[in-house]
Design an enzyme around this catalytic site. Structure first.
Site, PDB file in Angstrom:
ATOM      1  N   SER A 262      26.861  72.129  36.874  1.00 15.74           N
ATOM      2  CA  SER A 262      25.972  71.447  37.571  1.00 15.74           C
ATOM      3  C   SER A 262      24.540  71.969  37.104  1.00 15.74           C
ATOM      4  O   SER A 262      24.302  72.912  36.690  1.00 15.74           O
ATOM      5  CB  SER A 262      26.248  71.630  38.911  1.00 15.74           C
ATOM      6  OG  SER A 262      25.902  72.958  39.448  1.00 15.74           O
ATOM      7  N   LYS A 263      23.443  71.172  37.612  1.00 13.12           N
ATOM      8  CA  LYS A 263      22.248  71.324  37.476  1.00 13.12           C
ATOM      9  C   LYS A 263      21.796  72.853  38.232  1.00 13.12           C
ATOM     10  O   LYS A 263      21.222  73.635  37.619  1.00 13.12           O
ATOM     11  CB  LYS A 263      21.257  70.504  38.222  1.00 13.12           C
ATOM     12  CG  LYS A 263      19.804  70.615  38.052  1.00 13.12           C
ATOM     13  CD  LYS A 263      19.006  69.509  38.874  1.00 13.12           C
ATOM     14  CE  LYS A 263      17.509  69.858  38.798  1.00 13.12           C
ATOM     15  NZ  LYS A 263      17.117  71.211  39.441  1.00 13.12           N
ATOM     16  N   ARG A 264      22.546  73.003  39.569  1.00 19.46           N
ATOM     17  CA  ARG A 264      22.404  74.179  39.842  1.00 19.46           C
ATOM     18  C   ARG A 264      22.619  75.455  39.152  1.00 19.46           C
ATOM     19  O   ARG A 264      22.083  76.337  39.013  1.00 19.46           O
ATOM     20  CB  ARG A 264      23.257  74.316  41.467  1.00 19.46           C
ATOM     21  CG  ARG A 264      22.732  75.129  42.324  1.00 19.46           C
ATOM     22  CD  ARG A 264      23.596  75.098  43.663  1.00 19.46           C
ATOM     23  NE  ARG A 264      23.214  73.959  44.253  1.00 19.46           N
ATOM     24  CZ  ARG A 264      24.015  72.843  44.666  1.00 19.46           C
ATOM     25  NH1 ARG A 264      25.407  73.101  43.764  1.00 19.46           N
ATOM     26  NH2 ARG A 264      23.735  71.843  44.888  1.00 19.46           N
ATOM     27  N   ASP A 267      19.825  76.124  36.789  1.00 22.82           N
ATOM     28  CA  ASP A 267      18.531  76.609  37.334  1.00 22.82           C
ATOM     29  C   ASP A 267      18.776  77.888  37.783  1.00 22.82           C
ATOM     30  O   ASP A 267      17.993  78.803  37.450  1.00 22.82           O
ATOM     31  CB  ASP A 267      18.359  76.038  38.861  1.00 22.82           C
ATOM     32  CG  ASP A 267      17.899  74.472  38.227  1.00 22.82           C
ATOM     33  OD1 ASP A 267      17.456  74.002  37.367  1.00 22.82           O
ATOM     34  OD2 ASP A 267      17.991  73.295  39.521  1.00 22.82           O
TER      35      ASP A 267
END
Length: 501
Positions: A262-264, A267
């Site tokens: 995921s993008k998380r 990040d």
């Protein structure tokens, strides 16, 4: 293959293109090119509530940057256009009606409140609510009301959906190119909504109609769509059409723990999950391009997430990937994303670049620092440092000492600066002053001869010498640095170190 291979990438413009979507596009592209086929892009924008302005353009730009542009798409070779589903919506009504007329679909007028009540009633009895053969003739559908009443309610503007009438008590034996034979019991499937009274189809109907009309031969998509495979095959059968072949790709998994990338995760661990930067009011989600990745490196890395050709080979050009690609070599299990391996691939492609090209890429970084240097010198500096770099953005930190003298010295390295060091560095200055042929090889020969003749240990000179020029015990071959910064600057830095340390 008798039918021409035609495969598609069909994203929804609901935001930036995730790296998992990029890999799906890549595998479709490779399969098409391997089989002399067509790779086309269709934008599935029927869900206008989730439409995000700029997303469609982003997808196109991303594929262009990666070098896997479609053969047919919006505004390009529109053999079966339009390639934007919202511009095809007049098509879907007739196909939904065709399913109604053939008895393979029905109108459902259930309100949200009625469905909620039915769901709660089943839950109270310990039953999971599924809208299918168990209850479709007990709910508010055209299966239990007359055709006249159905027509009247539609004419009066009452909201409805058209649902697929899933067959009962049938075992579907289907084949997936990657997963082999798979089996589904139709009695366990729900009656999916195909069409809504607002005139828009759901994904399932639009997808099937368009894939048929666009002569899609193979559907290569993520494994999250595997549960939809029986419905799609049944829809093809209901229309009397031949279904394409299916291949469901494994998920790209997060680097640590379980679950889909995921993008998380990006990040948190500092790596991009989008091909290009994506800007919103909340900020910028970084992309591979802006992070300094080469598109070829991204393609190479993604190709090996879930596929290999059975050898130990890791570095492939796009043409080599096309020649080697085979869906039968795609793995069933999820592929774990490795950020370090991702960087390793970029390093491999960086060191393959021409030094002149890397110098041009480095020049704007120097310009921001108001540093001017000749193209020849910058090209030589790049050649000395690139073997240790993953990105051009790292060049400055790895080479700043070529352009500016150190203002501080590494504390750990200072421990090598002994009581006799200043005297040795002063003698070294005298040796340097006498050198006329100021080239790396000649300087090294003369200084090593001086050390040998005077029985001076290598470490007593070399480490303090490097510390004086660089400010730390890092950098390429010492005498290459000495040549590049020149005699005057070398002596100045030695004198400054003698005075400062």
């Amino acid at each position: 293959m008798s039918q021409q291979v035609r495969v598609r990438f069909a994203p929804s413009p609901t935001g930036p293109l995730h790296i998992g979507g990029v890999r799906t596009a890549l595998f479709n592209y490779l399969f098409a090119k391997k089989n002399n086929g067509i790779f086309f892009l269709r934008v599935e924008d029927t869900d206008q509530n989730r439409f995000v302005p700029g997303a469609e353009e982003y997808i196109m730009e991303a594929l262009e940057w990666l070098g896997i542009s479609p053969d047919e798409t919006i505004g390009k070779n529109e053999k079966f256009g339009p390639y934007r589903q919202s511009e095809r919506k007049d098509l879907y009504q007739q196909y939904a009606t065709q399913l109604i007329n053939s008895g393979n679909a029905y109108y459902a007028f259930d309100t949200a409140e009625a469905l909620d009540a039915a769901r709660k009633k089943d839950e109270e009895q310990g039953i999971t609510f599924i809208y299918n053969h168990h209850n479709r003739e007990k709910l508010d559908t055209s299966l239990v009301i007359s055709s006249e009443e159905t027509a009247t309610r539609i004419a009066n503007g009452e909201h409805y959906v058209i649902r697929f009438k899933t067959p009962v008590n049938e075992t579907l034996h289907l084949h997936d190119i990657i997963r082999g034979d798979v089996k589904f019991e139709t009695s366990l499937l729900d009656d999916k909504v195909l069409f809504k009274s607002d005139g828009m189809p759901t994904y399932h109907l639009a997808n099937i109609v368009d894939d048929h009309l666009m002569e899609t031969s193979h559907v290569i998509r993520g494994e999250e769509w595997l549960p939809s495979m029986p419905l799609h095959v049944l829809l093809y059968r209901s229309f009397g059409w031949d279904a394409p072949q299916f291949a469901h790709l494994p998920l790209i998994m997060k680097p640590v723990g379980n679950g889909k990338l995921s993008k998380r995760d990006g990040d948190k661990m500092g790596f991009p999950v989008f091909p290009l930067d994506w800007k919103t009011d909340e900020g910028i989600s970084s992309g591979y391009r802006e992070k300094g990745f080469f598109p070829e490196a991204v393609i190479n890395f993604l190709a090996l997430l879930g596929w290999n050709d059975g050898t130990e080979k890791e570095l492939y050009t796009l043409d080599e990937l096309v020649n080697s690609f085979d869906l039968s070599r795609v793995h069933k299990a999820g592929a774990k994303f490795d950020p370090e391996k991702n960087k390793w691939f970029n390093h491999q492609y960086l060191i393959k670049q021409k030094d002149t090209d890397l110098a041009k890429a480095f020049a704007p970084i120097l310009a921001e620092k108001q540093i001017t240097v000749s193209e020849d010198k910058l090209t030589r500096i790049v050649s000395l440092i690139k073997e240790r770099a993953h990105f051009v953005s790292e060049f400055w930190e790895m080479s700043d000492f070529f352009f500016v003298a150190p203002t501080a010295y590494d504390e750990k390295a200072i421990k090598n600066w002994k009581a006799e060091t200043p005297g040795l560095m002063q003698e070294l200055i005298s040796v340097l002053e006498g050198i006329t042929d100021y080239t790396s090889v000649n300087i090294e020969t003369i200084i090593k001869d001086w050390m040998t003749k005077n029985e001076i240990g290598m470490g007593k000179v070399m480490q303090p010498f490097r510390l004086s020029l660089v400010g730390a015990l890092k950098g390429p071959h010492l005498f290459d640095i000495v040549e590049m910064i020149g005699k005057e600057e070398t002596i100045n830095r030695l004198q400054k170190a003698i005075a400062s340390i």
